[in-house]
Design an enzyme around this catalytic site. Structure first.
Site, PDB file in Angstrom:
ATOM      1  N   PHE A 150       0.807  -1.230   0.000  1.00  0.00           N
ATOM      2  CA  PHE A 150       0.000   0.000   0.000  1.00  0.00           C
ATOM      3  C   PHE A 150       0.836   1.274   0.000  1.00  0.00           C
ATOM      4  O   PHE A 150       0.339   2.346  -0.318  1.00  0.00           O
ATOM      5  CB  PHE A 150      -0.935   0.011   1.228  1.00  0.00           C
ATOM      6  CG  PHE A 150      -0.254   0.405   2.513  1.00  0.00           C
ATOM      7  CD1 PHE A 150       0.006   1.751   2.806  1.00  0.00           C
ATOM      8  CD2 PHE A 150       0.149  -0.545   3.442  1.00  0.00           C
ATOM      9  CE1 PHE A 150       0.659   2.112   3.983  1.00  0.00           C
ATOM     10  CE2 PHE A 150       0.796  -0.182   4.615  1.00  0.00           C
ATOM     11  CZ  PHE A 150       1.054   1.153   4.882  1.00  0.00           C
ATOM     12  N   GLU A 177      -5.071  -3.884  -1.970  1.00  0.00           N
ATOM     13  CA  GLU A 177      -6.513  -3.612  -1.845  1.00  0.00           C
ATOM     14  C   GLU A 177      -6.767  -2.326  -1.052  1.00  0.00           C
ATOM     15  O   GLU A 177      -7.865  -1.785  -1.069  1.00  0.00           O
ATOM     16  CB  GLU A 177      -7.247  -4.802  -1.213  1.00  0.00           C
ATOM     17  CG  GLU A 177      -6.872  -5.144   0.224  1.00  0.00           C
ATOM     18  CD  GLU A 177      -5.601  -6.010   0.332  1.00  0.00           C
ATOM     19  OE1 GLU A 177      -4.717  -5.920  -0.547  1.00  0.00           O
ATOM     20  OE2 GLU A 177      -5.506  -6.761   1.330  1.00  0.00           O
ATOM     21  N   SER A 227       5.145  -7.020   3.387  1.00  0.00           N
ATOM     22  CA  SER A 227       5.703  -7.361   4.705  1.00  0.00           C
ATOM     23  C   SER A 227       6.479  -8.675   4.637  1.00  0.00           C
ATOM     24  O   SER A 227       6.238  -9.505   3.752  1.00  0.00           O
ATOM     25  CB  SER A 227       4.566  -7.502   5.714  1.00  0.00           C
ATOM     26  OG  SER A 227       3.717  -8.554   5.300  1.00  0.00           O
ATOM     27  N   CYS A 282       9.849   1.482   3.356  1.00  0.00           N
ATOM     28  CA  CYS A 282      10.698   0.363   3.773  1.00  0.00           C
ATOM     29  C   CYS A 282      12.139   0.829   3.954  1.00  0.00           C
ATOM     30  O   CYS A 282      12.961   0.092   4.465  1.00  0.00           O
ATOM     31  CB  CYS A 282      10.630  -0.760   2.764  1.00  0.00           C
ATOM     32  SG  CYS A 282      11.275  -0.270   1.185  1.00  0.00           S
ATOM     33  N   GLU A 376       9.393  -3.790  13.084  1.00  0.00           N
ATOM     34  CA  GLU A 376       9.028  -2.745  12.119  1.00  0.00           C
ATOM     35  C   GLU A 376       7.794  -2.019  12.654  1.00  0.00           C
ATOM     36  O   GLU A 376       6.796  -2.660  12.985  1.00  0.00           O
ATOM     37  CB  GLU A 376       8.721  -3.371  10.758  1.00  0.00           C
ATOM     38  CG  GLU A 376       8.347  -2.331   9.730  1.00  0.00           C
ATOM     39  CD  GLU A 376       8.199  -2.902   8.322  1.00  0.00           C
ATOM     40  OE1 GLU A 376       7.575  -3.961   8.163  1.00  0.00           O
ATOM     41  OE2 GLU A 376       8.705  -2.260   7.382  1.00  0.00           O
TER      42      GLU A 376
HETATM   43  P1  NAD Z   1       1.374  -6.683   3.088  1.00  0.00           P
HETATM   44  O1  NAD Z   1       2.397  -7.746   3.163  1.00  0.00           O
HETATM   45  O2  NAD Z   1       0.277  -6.684   4.102  1.00  0.00           O
HETATM   46  O3  NAD Z   1       0.642  -6.715   1.659  1.00  0.00           O
HETATM   47  C1  NAD Z   1       1.371  -6.765   0.459  1.00  0.00           C
HETATM   48  C2  NAD Z   1       0.552  -7.495  -0.589  1.00  0.00           C
HETATM   49  O4  NAD Z   1       0.312  -8.828  -0.145  1.00  0.00           O
HETATM   50  C3  NAD Z   1      -0.803  -6.860  -0.835  1.00  0.00           C
HETATM   51  O5  NAD Z   1      -1.043  -6.825  -2.219  1.00  0.00           O
HETATM   52  C4  NAD Z   1      -1.776  -7.783  -0.106  1.00  0.00           C
HETATM   53  O6  NAD Z   1      -3.023  -7.885  -0.752  1.00  0.00           O
HETATM   54  C5  NAD Z   1      -1.070  -9.131  -0.138  1.00  0.00           C
HETATM   55  N1  NAD Z   1      -1.334  -9.962   1.047  1.00  0.00           N
HETATM   56  C6  NAD Z   1      -1.632  -9.542   2.304  1.00  0.00           C
HETATM   57  N2  NAD Z   1      -1.743 -10.604   3.145  1.00  0.00           N
HETATM   58  C7  NAD Z   1      -1.523 -11.710   2.397  1.00  0.00           C
HETATM   59  C8  NAD Z   1      -1.491 -13.109   2.687  1.00  0.00           C
HETATM   60  N3  NAD Z   1      -1.727 -13.579   3.919  1.00  0.00           N
HETATM   61  N4  NAD Z   1      -1.212 -13.970   1.686  1.00  0.00           N
HETATM   62  C9  NAD Z   1      -0.963 -13.516   0.441  1.00  0.00           C
HETATM   63  N5  NAD Z   1      -0.989 -12.206   0.107  1.00  0.00           N
HETATM   64  C10 NAD Z   1      -1.261 -11.303   1.066  1.00  0.00           C
HETATM   65  O7  NAD Z   1       2.151  -5.284   3.087  1.00  0.00           O
HETATM   66  P2  NAD Z   1       1.544  -3.805   3.165  1.00  0.00           P
HETATM   67  O8  NAD Z   1       0.999  -3.590   4.544  1.00  0.00           O
HETATM   68  O9  NAD Z   1       0.665  -3.536   2.000  1.00  0.00           O
HETATM   69  O10 NAD Z   1       2.872  -2.936   2.954  1.00  0.00           O
HETATM   70  C11 NAD Z   1       3.744  -2.594   3.997  1.00  0.00           C
HETATM   71  C12 NAD Z   1       4.906  -3.545   4.077  1.00  0.00           C
HETATM   72  O11 NAD Z   1       5.589  -3.594   2.842  1.00  0.00           O
HETATM   73  C13 NAD Z   1       5.956  -3.122   5.101  1.00  0.00           C
HETATM   74  O12 NAD Z   1       6.380  -4.247   5.812  1.00  0.00           O
HETATM   75  C14 NAD Z   1       7.080  -2.553   4.246  1.00  0.00           C
HETATM   76  O13 NAD Z   1       8.355  -2.609   4.841  1.00  0.00           O
HETATM   77  C15 NAD Z   1       6.994  -3.446   3.065  1.00  0.00           C
HETATM   78  N6  NAD Z   1       7.645  -2.861   1.907  1.00  0.00           N
HETATM   79  C16 NAD Z   1       8.868  -3.349   1.560  1.00  0.00           C
HETATM   80  C17 NAD Z   1       9.546  -2.801   0.499  1.00  0.00           C
HETATM   81  C18 NAD Z   1      10.905  -3.313   0.129  1.00  0.00           C
HETATM   82  O14 NAD Z   1      11.431  -2.865  -0.859  1.00  0.00           O
HETATM   83  N7  NAD Z   1      11.503  -4.230   0.864  1.00  0.00           N
HETATM   84  C19 NAD Z   1       8.984  -1.749  -0.233  1.00  0.00           C
HETATM   85  C20 NAD Z   1       7.722  -1.279   0.132  1.00  0.00           C
HETATM   86  C21 NAD Z   1       7.059  -1.845   1.220  1.00  0.00           C
END
Ligand code: NAD
Length: 485
Positions: A150, A177, A227, A282, A376
């Site tokens: 997101f 989403e 994440s 991140c 985090e």
């Molecule tokens: P998230 O992991 O909750 O969601 C990421 C994606 O995974 C979304 O599209 C979501 O629909 C999907 N998802 C969520 N739960 C799932 C599950 N149980 N099984 C399969 N798919 C699932 O992450 P977020 O809250 O949208 O974003 C924040 C996180 O992203 C933070 O931890 C941040 O550090 C990380 N991030 C990392 C980088 C990087 O380059 N390492 C860059 C941007 C964000």
């Protein structure tokens, strides 16, 4: 509801999902209901994969110099619509207009890099024995998927779109989403830029559709950003199904501040890093380890932090759940004996009472075993720990399971080099709060911040989005036959 319910984008058209499930999309800025996002079905995904597979026949055979022409035009369209795209980004994500403009500018830079790919993927050719030539070519994989978080509704999708598609792949994008609107606009701009139907598709949904992507036999590779918890699930599931996978996870980035650091510059960098995008990056600084006597720098950090005002130069965090989680970290640290120097709890913005804001927060005398020091937080919070030596600071940084970024603030080149060599992070900075490598350099962390080989942007992404074809060729009989040919 501000916009009509969202549709998937399949084969160049916006199509209604055949699901009965959907989620509201709420602006964190002020709580406005923006739209509804469908939680797509396996049939929706299958239709998108079929369209992408069909498009792949022609797209993969289009020379790369022609393919990148689409991205020259796309870059122009991003520039033309920069303001509108930035407004959309702020509305659905909550970041400030300035941060959203920077996000779209970064999309432009990513696209510029993709336009240069023909100069990079020239392959290799060598006469390996008399009259016999070996040649390597980068060949696209097929249909690939990109699953995004997101915190950057436009930039993270554009980490993958221009490179993967310019290299000849067709893509299924699964937006977050929580911020699904921008990707629809990106699809429209790609079409206007001349991208053939089916090459780029958007399928909305949540965990269920991500699992279906990992399982779908028509998808060759999956890139994921989000994440660490979910990165592990996706990496395991996709590779279990023999797909290529690169999964970027969460982060806990450490800034190590030496007593000789330039106080003003250090304070500005620390605060910009921890509070930019409301700490939802991140690459954000989340922990600071001060070495020796640094009280004068901490005073300046507090001064800078107090200039950051929610609703003015600080955006919202993504939702109420996130705000509550961040504030709980602060309260827990306080109860465990840390000192809150600048307190961002209970932030309110006049006229935006339903927005979800957390003010900048500086916590001192944090101990490495506290959860605020280890986990985090993803909010505008910096936890300060104190040590006597740079080795103790490095030990704290090294013990953290993540490994996205680390930075050192010092005027001593020897100390800087010492930290660069020993920090356990993929991206290291010296006197830089957010050490993001810019194109053509690649972006990627280590340890639990990334699973899979290679990086997601820059030159390294070529290896992920292509496979090598090796050909060995002989035309002239006089070349003869030897042990290798
Ligand atoms: P998230 O992991 O909750 O969601 C990421 C994606 O995974 C979304 O599209 C979501 O629909 C999907 N998802 C969520 N739960 C799932 C599950 N149980 N099984 C399969 N798919 C699932 O992450 P977020 O809250 O949208 O974003 C924040 C996180 O992203 C933070 O931890 C941040 O550090 C990380 N991030 C990392 C980088 C990087 O380059 N390492 C860059 C941007 C964000």
């Amino acid at each position: 509801m501000k916009y009509p319910p969202l549709k998937n984008y399949i084969n160049g058209n916006f199509v209604t999902s055949n699901t009965s499930r959907c989620l509201p999309v709420i602006s964190p800025v002020d709580g406005t209901l923006l739209t509804e996002v469908p939680l797509s079905t396996n049939d929706d995904l299958h239709n998108a994969v079929e369209a992408a597979r069909e498009a792949f026949h022609t797209w993969s055979k289009t020379p790369i110099k022609e393919r990148v022409q689409v991205f020259f035009r796309y870059k122009y369209l991003l520039e033309k619509h920069l303001d509108e795209l930035a407004d959309l980004c702020s509305e659905e994500n909550g970041k400030t207009k300035g941060e959203s403009i920077a996000e779209i500018e970064k999309c432009i830079e990513l696209t510029e890099f993709a336009c240069s790919l023909p100069q990079i993927v020239t392959g290799e050719l060598l006469e390996v024995s008399k009259g016999v030539e070996c040649r390597t070519e980068h060949v696209p994989l097929g249909v690939v998927a990109s699953i995004v978080p997101f915190n950057f509704p436009s930039m993270v999708p554009n980490w993958t779109i221009p490179n993967a598609i310019a290299l000849g792949n067709c893509m299924i994008m699964k937006p977050s989403e929580k911020v699904p609107v921008s990707c629809g606009r990106i699809a429209e701009l790609l079409k206007e830029a001349g991208l053939p139907d089916g090459v780029f598709n958007v399928v909305h949904g949540d965990a269920e559709i991500v699992e279906a992507i990992c399982d779908h036999p028509g998808i060759e590779a999956v890139s994921f950003v989000g994440s660490t918890r979910v990165a592990k699930i996706v990496y395991q599931r996709a590779t279990h199904n023999y797909k290529r996978c690169l999964a970027l996870g969460g982060a806990k980035n450490h800034l190590m501040v030496m007593p000789d650091a330039i106080a003003g510059m250090t304070a500005q960098n620390v605060v910009a890093s921890m509070s930019g995008c409301a700490g939802q990056r991140c690459m954000a600084a989340s922990a600071m380890v001060g070495v020796g006597s640094i009280d004068h720098i901490i005073d300046r950090i507090c001064e800078e932090a107090r200039k950051i005002i929610p609703g003015k130069n600080l955006g919202a965090v993504i939702n109420k759940e996130s705000k509550d989680r961040i504030e709980k970290y602060i309260t827990d640290a306080e109860q465990q004996g840390a000192i809150i120097l600048v307190d961002g709890r209970n932030a309110k913005v006049n006229g935006k009472e339903n927005g979800t804001y957390v003010g900048p927060t500086v916590i001192d005398y944090v101990k490495p075993e506290m959860s605020v020091a280890k986990e985090e937080i993803f909010g505008p919070v910096i936890s300060i720990m104190r040590t006597n030596t740079v080795d103790e600071a490095l030990a704290i940084e090294n013990a953290n399971p993540y490994g996205n970024a680390a930075s050192v603030f010092t005027q001593n080149g020897g100390v800087a080099r010492y930290v660069i060599e020993r920090a356990s992070a993929g991206m290291v900075g010296v006197n830089i709060g957010v050490p993001v490598p810019r194109e053509p350099f690649s972006f990627g962390g280590w340890n639990e911040s990334k699973f899979g080989v290679g990086d997601i942007t820059g030159k390294s992404s070529v290896e992920f989005w292509t496979k090598l074809k090796k050909s060995t060729v002989k035309w002239n009989p006089e070349a003869g036959v030897n042990w290798m040919s």
